[in-house]
Design an enzyme around this catalytic site. Structure first.
Site, PDB file in Angstrom:
ATOM      1  N   GLU A 188     -11.868  -3.544 -21.155  1.00 37.91           N
ATOM      2  CA  GLU A 188     -11.372  -4.936 -21.161  1.00 37.91           C
ATOM      3  C   GLU A 188     -13.157  -5.728 -21.216  1.00 37.91           C
ATOM      4  O   GLU A 188     -13.517  -6.176 -22.015  1.00 37.91           O
ATOM      5  CB  GLU A 188     -10.601  -5.392 -20.044  1.00 37.91           C
ATOM      6  CG  GLU A 188     -10.557  -6.943 -20.073  1.00 37.91           C
ATOM      7  CD  GLU A 188      -9.482  -7.292 -18.688  1.00 37.91           C
ATOM      8  OE1 GLU A 188      -9.497  -6.405 -17.786  1.00 37.91           O
ATOM      9  OE2 GLU A 188      -8.800  -8.296 -18.731  1.00 37.91           O
ATOM     10  N   ASP A 266      -0.026 -10.315 -18.968  1.00 34.20           N
ATOM     11  CA  ASP A 266      -1.093 -10.050 -17.857  1.00 34.20           C
ATOM     12  C   ASP A 266      -0.870 -11.144 -16.828  1.00 34.20           C
ATOM     13  O   ASP A 266      -0.754 -10.724 -15.671  1.00 34.20           O
ATOM     14  CB  ASP A 266      -2.572 -10.223 -18.643  1.00 34.20           C
ATOM     15  CG  ASP A 266      -3.490  -9.426 -17.622  1.00 34.20           C
ATOM     16  OD1 ASP A 266      -3.264  -9.023 -16.828  1.00 34.20           O
ATOM     17  OD2 ASP A 266      -4.799  -9.982 -18.108  1.00 34.20           O
TER      18      ASP A 266
HETATM   19 ZN   LIG Z   1      -4.393  -7.066 -15.633  1.00 39.38          ZN
END
Ligand SMILES: [Zn+2]
Length: 326
Positions: A188, A266
């Site tokens: 990420e 998320d």
């Molecule tokens: Zn996360």
């Protein structure tokens, strides 16, 4: 469409209604300015500066229960049939709760919400990148201690670029030795090498995000061959600058390459998004139809940390929906 959501942070998904009940002095304007991040942050670390607003309000049994109920309401509005909620138990000790109190409270609230809403759910406990070895191991031991409850797995979250994995190797080794399910945030804020490192050190069945795997074709092939599921959260990735803009997000290329991907929000508050909205963006930017969206849901369900009879029941409900839609 019945949906599956595997990557959802409990403490980053408080609706304004929940926040106002927990602290009536917080105005909607303040909520929008402090709990929600702008559409593009400077980095993941910048994005994460919003997170404390949520967990600071979740320091009592009542508050933890209220937030869990609030998230189930949001899941219901999104037609989620199965969800995995994650949180870091050690973030909720400021007013005297023990880690066990925290987990037990969220577990019971989840149990009650499942009974009340019919939405199946399981819990994942997160250690955080900036934690030391002892805190990380303690989190892994909590997963073991709550075996048989709704708690099913260990995750590592937090600032991927700012802190190395070293302090967490012992926790994941313990989890592996105990036969506990594991997922891990990677790929990420850092690139493919971080995903490789995470796969080697933690041997997780799933990766949180993992979208920067696209930078290394051999990694994409490895994920496909080993059926490592990626819990993808496209809007969050645009916000943290894991990708430049939605239209350039790797989800479409990963999907076409045969990698197992699912669609997630998320952090519903920080990103200010629902799962329905995320699906609408995928339709808009990649011309995805029900076909792709249903395939992602099936993959997520296959990768879910849930007992086989529940998985089979949910899969057949999903197939019934698909047949009726044709
Ligand atoms: Zn996360």
């Amino acid at each position: 469409m019945p949906k599956v959501e595997l990557h959802l942070h409990l403490d980053c998904s408080l609706s304004y209604a929940a926040v106002a009940r927990l602290d009536p002095s917080i105005s909607r304007q303040q909520y929008e300015a402090e709990f929600i991040a702008p559409p593009q942050c400077a980095s993941l670390a910048d994005f994460l500066t919003r997170a404390p607003r949520g967990f600071q309000l979740m320091q009592s049994r009542d508050a933890l229960r209220l937030v869990t109920e609030d998230v189930f309401e949001q899941l219901g509005a999104d037609h989620v049939v199965y969800a995995e909620l994650r949180f870091a138990p050690l973030l909720h000790l400021a007013e005297g709760l023990t880690p066990e109190n925290v987990v037990e409270t969220v577990d019971r609230a989840t149990e009650d919400c499942i009974a009340a809403t019919g939405i199946e759910a399981r819990l994942i406990l997160c250690t955080l990148r900036h934690y030391g070895e002892q805190q990380s191991l303690e989190t892994a031991q909590l997963v073991e201690r709550f075996r048989g409850s709704r708690v099913v797995a260990l995750d590592i979250a937090g600032d991927e670029a700012g802190f190395p994995i070293d302090a967490h190797i012992a926790a994941f080794r313990y989890a592996a030795d105990q036969g506990l399910s594991r997922t891990a945030h990677a790929g990420e804020a850092r690139g493919a090498e971080s995903v490789w490192e995470t796969l080697r050190a933690f041997a997780p069945r799933r990766i949180g995000h993992g979208v920067r795997s696209i930078e290394d074709p051999s990694l994409v092939e490895h994920l496909r061959r080993e059926r490592v599921h990626l819990e993808v959260c496209p809007s969050s990735n645009v916000q943290t600058r894991a990708c430049r803009k939605y239209a350039e997000h790797a989800i479409d290329r990963l999907f076409r390459a045969g990698v197992s991907v699912g669609i997630n929000t998320d952090a519903r508050t920080i990103t200010n998004i629902t799962l329905e909205e995320e699906y609408a963006r995928l339709r808009e930017h990649f011309a995805w139809s029900d076909k792709e969206l249903l395939a992602c849901n099936r993959e997520a369900l296959r990768a879910a940390f849930v007992e086989e009879p529940v998985r089979a029941r949910l899969l057949s409900a999903m197939e019934a929906f698909e047949q009726a839609a044709q």
